[in-house]
Structures are given as structure tokens and as C-alpha cells.
Design a protein around this motif. Structure first.
Motif, short mmCIF file in Angstrom:
data_model
loop_
_atom_site.label_atom_id
_atom_site.label_comp_id
_atom_site.label_asym_id
_atom_site.label_seq_id
_atom_site.Cartn_x
_atom_site.Cartn_y
_atom_site.Cartn_z
N MET A 1 0.81 -1.16 -0.04
CA MET A 1 -0.07 0.24 -0.07
C MET A 1 1.01 1.23 -0.01
N LYS A 2 0.59 2.27 -0.71
CA LYS A 2 1.19 3.52 -0.78
C LYS A 2 0.77 4.43 0.15
N HIS A 3 1.45 5.25 0.62
CA HIS A 3 0.87 6.35 1.56
C HIS A 3 0.15 7.33 0.75
N ASN A 4 -0.62 8.01 1.37
CA ASN A 4 -1.47 9.27 0.75
C ASN A 4 -1.98 10.08 1.81
N VAL A 5 -1.89 11.27 1.25
CA VAL A 5 -2.75 12.55 2.04
C VAL A 5 -4.22 12.42 1.92
N GLU A 6 -4.88 12.52 2.83
CA GLU A 6 -6.31 12.54 3.02
C GLU A 6 -6.87 13.89 3.14
N GLN A 7 -6.16 14.77 3.92
CA GLN A 7 -6.91 16.06 4.34
C GLN A 7 -5.77 16.95 4.40
N CYS A 8 -5.76 18.28 4.05
CA CYS A 8 -5.19 19.50 4.53
C CYS A 8 -6.09 20.46 4.96
N THR A 9 -5.89 20.72 6.49
CA THR A 9 -6.87 21.90 7.03
C THR A 9 -5.74 23.04 7.37
N LEU A 10 -6.37 24.26 7.27
CA LEU A 10 -5.56 25.38 7.58
C LEU A 10 -6.62 26.06 8.71
N ILE A 11 -5.92 26.42 9.85
CA ILE A 11 -6.58 26.92 10.95
C ILE A 11 -6.10 28.11 11.23
N MET A 12 -6.95 29.12 11.09
CA MET A 12 -6.79 30.41 11.23
C MET A 12 -7.53 30.94 12.59
N ARG A 13 -6.54 31.99 13.31
CA ARG A 13 -6.96 32.64 14.58
C ARG A 13 -7.44 33.84 14.43
N GLN A 14 -8.30 34.37 15.04
CA GLN A 14 -8.78 35.84 15.07
C GLN A 14 -9.28 36.17 16.65
N LEU A 15 -8.65 37.25 16.84
CA LEU A 15 -8.75 37.90 18.36
C LEU A 15 -9.79 38.73 18.33
N SER A 16 -10.80 38.65 19.31
CA SER A 16 -12.13 39.37 19.33
C SER A 16 -12.38 39.83 20.91
N PRO A 17 -12.63 41.05 21.09
CA PRO A 17 -12.81 41.48 22.43
C PRO A 17 -13.95 41.06 23.01
N GLN A 18 -15.03 40.25 22.30
CA GLN A 18 -16.17 39.78 22.79
C GLN A 18 -15.82 38.24 22.99
N ARG A 19 -15.41 37.41 22.30
CA ARG A 19 -15.25 36.13 22.31
C ARG A 19 -13.75 35.66 22.41
N GLY A 20 -12.64 36.34 22.74
CA GLY A 20 -11.59 36.07 23.11
C GLY A 20 -10.93 35.64 21.66
N VAL A 21 -10.27 34.58 21.66
CA VAL A 21 -9.50 33.77 20.55
C VAL A 21 -10.58 32.89 19.77
N ALA A 22 -10.85 33.09 18.57
CA ALA A 22 -11.83 32.42 17.93
C ALA A 22 -10.96 31.54 16.71
N GLU A 23 -11.21 30.32 16.47
CA GLU A 23 -10.57 29.54 15.54
C GLU A 23 -11.29 29.35 14.43
N THR A 24 -10.85 29.21 12.95
CA THR A 24 -11.75 28.89 11.80
C THR A 24 -10.96 27.65 11.23
N ASN A 25 -11.54 26.69 10.71
CA ASN A 25 -11.03 25.69 9.78
C ASN A 25 -11.23 25.81 8.31
N VAL A 26 -10.32 25.59 7.70
CA VAL A 26 -10.86 25.61 6.00
C VAL A 26 -9.74 24.50 5.51
N SER A 27 -10.56 23.51 4.50
CA SER A 27 -9.85 22.45 4.15
C SER A 27 -9.45 23.06 2.67
N VAL A 28 -8.38 22.67 2.21
CA VAL A 28 -7.72 22.65 0.86
C VAL A 28 -7.36 21.33 0.31
N SER A 29 -7.47 21.21 -1.26
CA SER A 29 -7.39 19.85 -1.60
C SER A 29 -6.17 19.85 -2.62
#
Length: 80
Positions: free
Chosen positions: A1-29
Motif C-alpha cells: 500500500m502506498k502512503h497518501n494524503v487524505e486532508q489538508c486543513t488550515l486553522i486561522m486565529r482571530q482575536l475578538s474582544p467579545q469572544r477572545g480567541v476564535a479559530e476557523t478551519n478551512v480545508s484545501v485540496s
């Protein structure tokens, strides 16, 4: 069996005075999509991590995590 990539995810961080630190995930192919997304990323979202998940040649799951640190520098006066 050959190794393979199944998923690549970017995690972004955004600071907010109301919510503190919020993270957002985005998948790329593809590397091109990863590059394009990073080149067009605008503040206040900062790239925090890139996670590449897949299987090795024995079918075992693995994840590689690349972590980034961002800093902001105030505009410095130019030397004469």
C-alpha cells in the motif's frame, strides 16, 4: 500500500474582544489552493496551523502539524 494524503486543513486565529480567541478551519485540496488561500488571507485572521492528515504505507493514520507564530511591529521611523 502506498502512503497518501487524505486532508489538508488550515486553522486561522482571530482575536475578538467579545469572544477572545476564535479559530476557523478551512480545508484545501492541493498545494496550489493552499498557496492561493495563504496569499489572499487578510487580517485580522492569522494563519495558526496547517494540518496534513493521511495514511502511511501500512494503513496507519498520521498527521503532520505545522505551527506558525505571527507578530505585529509598529511602523519604525526610517534611519536618516
Amino acid at each position: 500500500m502506498k502512503h497518501n494524503v487524505e486532508q489538508c486543513t488550515l486553522i486561522m486565529r482571530q482575536l475578538s474582544p467579545q469572544r477572545g480567541v476564535a479559530e476557523t478551519n478551512v480545508s484545501v485540496s492541493s498545494l496550489e489552493e493552499l498557496y492561493d488561500y495563504c496569499m489572499n488571507l487578510k487580517e485580522p485572521r492569522l494563519l495558526e496551523r496547517v494540518v496534513i492528515a493521511g495514511q502511511d504505507n501500512h494503513g496507519r493514520r498520521h498527521a503532520l502539524t505545522f505551527t506558525f507564530q505571527s507578530i505585529s511591529e509598529p511602523n519604525k521611523p526610517k534611519a536618516p
